[in-house]
Write a protein that holds these residues in place. Structure first.
Motif, short mmCIF file in Angstrom:
data_model
loop_
_atom_site.label_atom_id
_atom_site.label_comp_id
_atom_site.label_asym_id
_atom_site.label_seq_id
_atom_site.Cartn_x
_atom_site.Cartn_y
_atom_site.Cartn_z
N ALA A 90 0.84 -1.20 0.00
CA ALA A 90 0.00 0.00 0.00
C ALA A 90 0.87 1.24 0.00
N SER A 91 0.33 2.31 -0.54
CA SER A 91 0.99 3.61 -0.45
C SER A 91 0.43 4.32 0.77
N THR A 92 1.23 5.19 1.34
CA THR A 92 0.79 5.92 2.52
C THR A 92 0.93 7.41 2.30
N VAL A 93 0.17 8.15 3.06
CA VAL A 93 0.25 9.60 3.06
C VAL A 93 0.53 10.01 4.50
N ASP A 94 1.60 10.78 4.71
CA ASP A 94 1.93 11.25 6.04
C ASP A 94 1.41 12.67 6.23
N SER A 95 0.82 12.91 7.38
CA SER A 95 0.30 14.23 7.71
C SER A 95 0.68 14.57 9.14
N PRO A 96 1.14 15.79 9.37
CA PRO A 96 1.44 16.18 10.75
C PRO A 96 0.15 16.37 11.53
N VAL A 97 0.20 16.02 12.81
CA VAL A 97 -0.95 16.18 13.69
C VAL A 97 -0.45 16.82 14.97
N LEU A 98 -1.07 17.93 15.37
CA LEU A 98 -0.69 18.64 16.60
C LEU A 98 -1.91 18.80 17.48
N SER A 99 -1.69 18.72 18.79
CA SER A 99 -2.80 18.99 19.70
C SER A 99 -3.06 20.50 19.69
N PRO A 100 -4.29 20.91 19.91
CA PRO A 100 -4.59 22.35 19.96
C PRO A 100 -3.77 23.06 21.04
N ALA A 101 -3.53 22.41 22.17
CA ALA A 101 -2.76 23.04 23.25
C ALA A 101 -1.32 23.29 22.81
N LEU A 102 -0.72 22.32 22.12
CA LEU A 102 0.66 22.50 21.65
C LEU A 102 0.71 23.61 20.60
N LEU A 103 -0.22 23.62 19.71
CA LEU A 103 -0.27 24.64 18.66
C LEU A 103 -0.44 26.04 19.27
N ALA A 104 -1.25 26.15 20.30
CA ALA A 104 -1.49 27.45 20.94
C ALA A 104 -0.26 27.94 21.70
N ALA A 105 0.59 27.02 22.16
CA ALA A 105 1.75 27.39 22.97
C ALA A 105 2.97 27.77 22.13
N GLY A 106 2.94 27.54 20.82
CA GLY A 106 4.11 27.79 19.99
C GLY A 106 3.85 28.83 18.92
N PRO A 107 4.86 29.02 18.08
CA PRO A 107 4.70 29.98 16.98
C PRO A 107 3.65 29.49 15.99
N PRO A 108 3.04 30.39 15.26
CA PRO A 108 1.99 29.98 14.31
C PRO A 108 2.58 29.16 13.16
N LEU A 109 1.73 28.32 12.61
CA LEU A 109 2.09 27.53 11.43
C LEU A 109 1.59 28.25 10.20
N GLU A 110 2.54 28.71 9.39
CA GLU A 110 2.15 29.37 8.14
C GLU A 110 2.66 28.60 6.93
N LYS A 111 3.80 27.94 7.11
CA LYS A 111 4.40 27.15 6.03
C LYS A 111 4.81 25.79 6.61
N PRO A 112 4.93 24.76 5.78
CA PRO A 112 5.34 23.45 6.30
C PRO A 112 6.66 23.49 7.09
N ILE A 113 7.57 24.36 6.69
CA ILE A 113 8.85 24.42 7.39
C ILE A 113 8.69 24.89 8.85
N ASP A 114 7.58 25.53 9.17
CA ASP A 114 7.33 25.98 10.53
C ASP A 114 7.14 24.81 11.51
N LEU A 115 6.91 23.60 10.98
CA LEU A 115 6.77 22.43 11.85
C LEU A 115 8.06 22.12 12.61
N ARG A 116 9.19 22.63 12.13
CA ARG A 116 10.46 22.33 12.80
C ARG A 116 10.48 22.89 14.24
N HIS A 117 9.61 23.84 14.55
CA HIS A 117 9.55 24.42 15.90
C HIS A 117 8.81 23.53 16.89
N TYR A 118 8.23 22.45 16.40
CA TYR A 118 7.43 21.59 17.28
C TYR A 118 8.08 20.24 17.43
#
Length: 144
Positions: free
Chosen positions: A116-144
């Motif tokens: 099978a082929s797979t698709v990977d997607s990032p998943v963040l809890s709302p609390a973690l997202l609220a505590a860090g910098p905003p996500l505007e581009k995929p590269i912003d995931l490096r902060h989490y």
């Protein structure tokens, strides 16, 4: 029986001659009974599929499907070896291995087939997202 089969001694029991004779006959009789019962209840030899699988793949994908496989193929027992390491396919190891790889399509001394082929997607809890910098581009995931 009208005769003693054992003697009670200080902190132990010993068989008499009659007890030894009876014990020998009983052991042979019970062994014969066990042999006949084993023959009567023996089921045909099951084929065993020995499968090596990564822990997460076993838990999320394979194990939930084993009951359905057992219903479709009751003649095959599945023996799982849950192990993340690559397998060498020697005689004392599983004949089949399930591995996840985003890039590899073959491994040494084996035949590989994509299941099978797979698709990977990032998943963040709302609390973690609220505590860090905003996500505007995929590269912003490096902060989490």
């Amino acid at each position: 029986l009208g005769r003693p089969l054992f003697l009670r001694l200080h902190r132990r029991v010993e068989l008499t001659d009659a007890g030894h004779r009876l014990l020998g006959r009983l052991v042979r009789s019970f062994d014969d009974i066990d042999r006949v019962l084993s023959e009567l209840t023996a089921s045909p030899a099951q084929a065993v599929a020995r499968v090596s699988v990564e822990p997460s793949l076993a838990a999320v994908w394979l194990v939930p499907r084993l009951n359905r496989f057992r219903q479709l193929r009751p003649d095959i027992d599945v023996s799982l070896e849950v192990d993340p390491r690559p397998i060498e396919f020697r005689s004392d190891q599983p004949e089949l291995a399930l591995r996840f790889s985003a890039h590899a399509t073959s491994w040494p001394r084996s035949e590989a087939e994509r299941l099978a082929s797979t698709v990977d997607s990032p998943v963040l809890s709302p609390a973690l997202l609220a505590a860090g910098p905003p996500l505007e581009k995929p590269i912003d995931l490096r902060h989490y």
